[in-house]
Design a protein around this motif. Structure first.
Motif, short mmCIF file in Angstrom:
data_model
loop_
_atom_site.label_atom_id
_atom_site.label_comp_id
_atom_site.label_asym_id
_atom_site.label_seq_id
_atom_site.Cartn_x
_atom_site.Cartn_y
_atom_site.Cartn_z
N GLU A 1 5.62 -0.42 12.84
CA GLU A 1 4.61 -1.26 12.19
C GLU A 1 3.38 -0.44 11.82
N GLN A 2 3.00 0.47 12.71
CA GLN A 2 1.84 1.32 12.44
C GLN A 2 2.04 2.16 11.19
N VAL A 3 3.18 2.83 11.10
CA VAL A 3 3.41 3.74 9.98
C VAL A 3 3.51 2.97 8.66
N VAL A 4 4.16 1.81 8.67
CA VAL A 4 4.27 1.02 7.45
C VAL A 4 2.90 0.48 7.04
N TYR A 5 2.15 -0.04 8.02
CA TYR A 5 0.83 -0.59 7.70
C TYR A 5 -0.11 0.51 7.18
N LEU A 6 -0.11 1.66 7.84
CA LEU A 6 -0.98 2.75 7.40
C LEU A 6 -0.62 3.24 6.00
N ARG A 7 0.68 3.31 5.71
CA ARG A 7 1.10 3.76 4.39
C ARG A 7 0.65 2.75 3.33
N LEU A 8 0.82 1.45 3.60
CA LEU A 8 0.37 0.42 2.66
C LEU A 8 -1.15 0.41 2.54
N TRP A 9 -1.83 0.55 3.67
CA TRP A 9 -3.30 0.57 3.69
C TRP A 9 -3.81 1.72 2.83
N HIS A 10 -3.16 2.87 2.95
CA HIS A 10 -3.53 4.04 2.16
C HIS A 10 -3.29 3.79 0.67
N LEU A 11 -2.13 3.24 0.34
CA LEU A 11 -1.81 2.96 -1.06
C LEU A 11 -2.77 1.93 -1.67
N ALA A 12 -3.23 0.98 -0.85
CA ALA A 12 -4.14 -0.06 -1.33
C ALA A 12 -5.60 0.37 -1.23
N ARG A 13 -5.82 1.58 -0.73
CA ARG A 13 -7.18 2.11 -0.53
C ARG A 13 -8.01 1.17 0.33
N GLY A 14 -7.46 0.87 1.49
CA GLY A 14 -8.13 -0.07 2.40
C GLY A 14 -7.61 -1.46 2.14
N SER A 15 -8.43 -2.43 2.34
CA SER A 15 -7.94 -3.79 2.10
C SER A 15 -7.87 -4.02 0.61
N GLY A 16 -6.87 -4.69 0.18
CA GLY A 16 -6.63 -4.91 -1.23
C GLY A 16 -5.16 -5.10 -1.45
N SER A 17 -4.65 -4.62 -2.58
CA SER A 17 -3.23 -4.79 -2.85
C SER A 17 -2.68 -3.54 -3.53
N CYS A 18 -1.37 -3.43 -3.47
CA CYS A 18 -0.69 -2.32 -4.12
C CYS A 18 0.71 -2.78 -4.48
N THR A 19 1.31 -2.11 -5.41
CA THR A 19 2.70 -2.40 -5.77
C THR A 19 3.52 -1.14 -5.51
N VAL A 20 4.64 -1.34 -4.85
CA VAL A 20 5.52 -0.23 -4.52
C VAL A 20 6.93 -0.79 -4.30
N ARG A 21 7.93 0.00 -4.64
CA ARG A 21 9.30 -0.41 -4.39
C ARG A 21 9.65 -0.17 -2.93
N TYR A 22 10.52 -1.00 -2.39
CA TYR A 22 10.95 -0.85 -1.00
C TYR A 22 11.50 0.55 -0.74
#
Length: 161
Positions: free
Chosen positions: A18-39
């Motif tokens: 959960e940590q690694v997935v959340y951190l990767r998404l957090w990084h892609l979204a530049r903090g809180s926000g949203s991002c689009t990425v394929r699974y």
């Protein structure tokens, strides 16, 4: 939330995947926000399998940290939320008080740890319920399984709690 706050208020309460997935998404979204990425790309970036990714995303969604808007054959939209999972008040990582056996001589520490490890799970659970906290558990084990000579040797420690 800054990275330091994220590391202390959120990550200790997540599993490693959960940590690694959340951190990767957090990084892609530049903090809180949203991002689009394929699974598939997220699996590769987080170095997890697809099933692990799905499990982690499900748990993160239950904890209201991630909202996933899935799209077949397109990149999925991930909305990242920042909210502390730490209980209010001071965070206790369990390092505030030394373990009782850390105060023993090397020989007595080894004997104590061997004794504790040799207890059956049923007896250990019974002792944990009776003691209430880890320090009291060690104290209870010491008092029950060690002879009077060793108990006298550490009498000053036994009166501290």
């Amino acid at each position: 939330m800054e990275l330091h706050d994220l590391l202390t208020a959120l990550l200790p309460y997540l599993s490693p995947s959960e940590q690694v997935v959340y951190l990767r998404l957090w990084h892609l979204a530049r903090g809180s926000g949203s991002c689009t990425v394929r699974y598939q790309d997220l699996c590769r970036a987080a170095a997890v399998s697809r099933s692990t990714l799905k499990r982690a995303l499900k748990t993160l969604a239950q904890k209201k940290l991630v909202i996933v808007i899935w799209h077949a054959k397109l990149a999925s939209l991930f909305q990242i939320r920042e909210r502390p999972l730490a209980p209010t008040g001071q965070i206790d990582l369990g390092f505030a008080q030394a373990r009782l056996y850390d105060l023993f001589s090397e020989e007595d520490r080894s004997l104590f740890l061997s004794t504790k490890r040799s207890l059956s799970p049923a007896i250990l659970k019974e002792l944990e319920e009776e003691a209430g906290d880890p320090y009291a558990l060690d104290l209870l084990i010491f008092r029950r399984y060690f002879g009077p000579d060793r108990q006298r040797k550490y009498a000053d420690l036994m009166g501290s709690k």
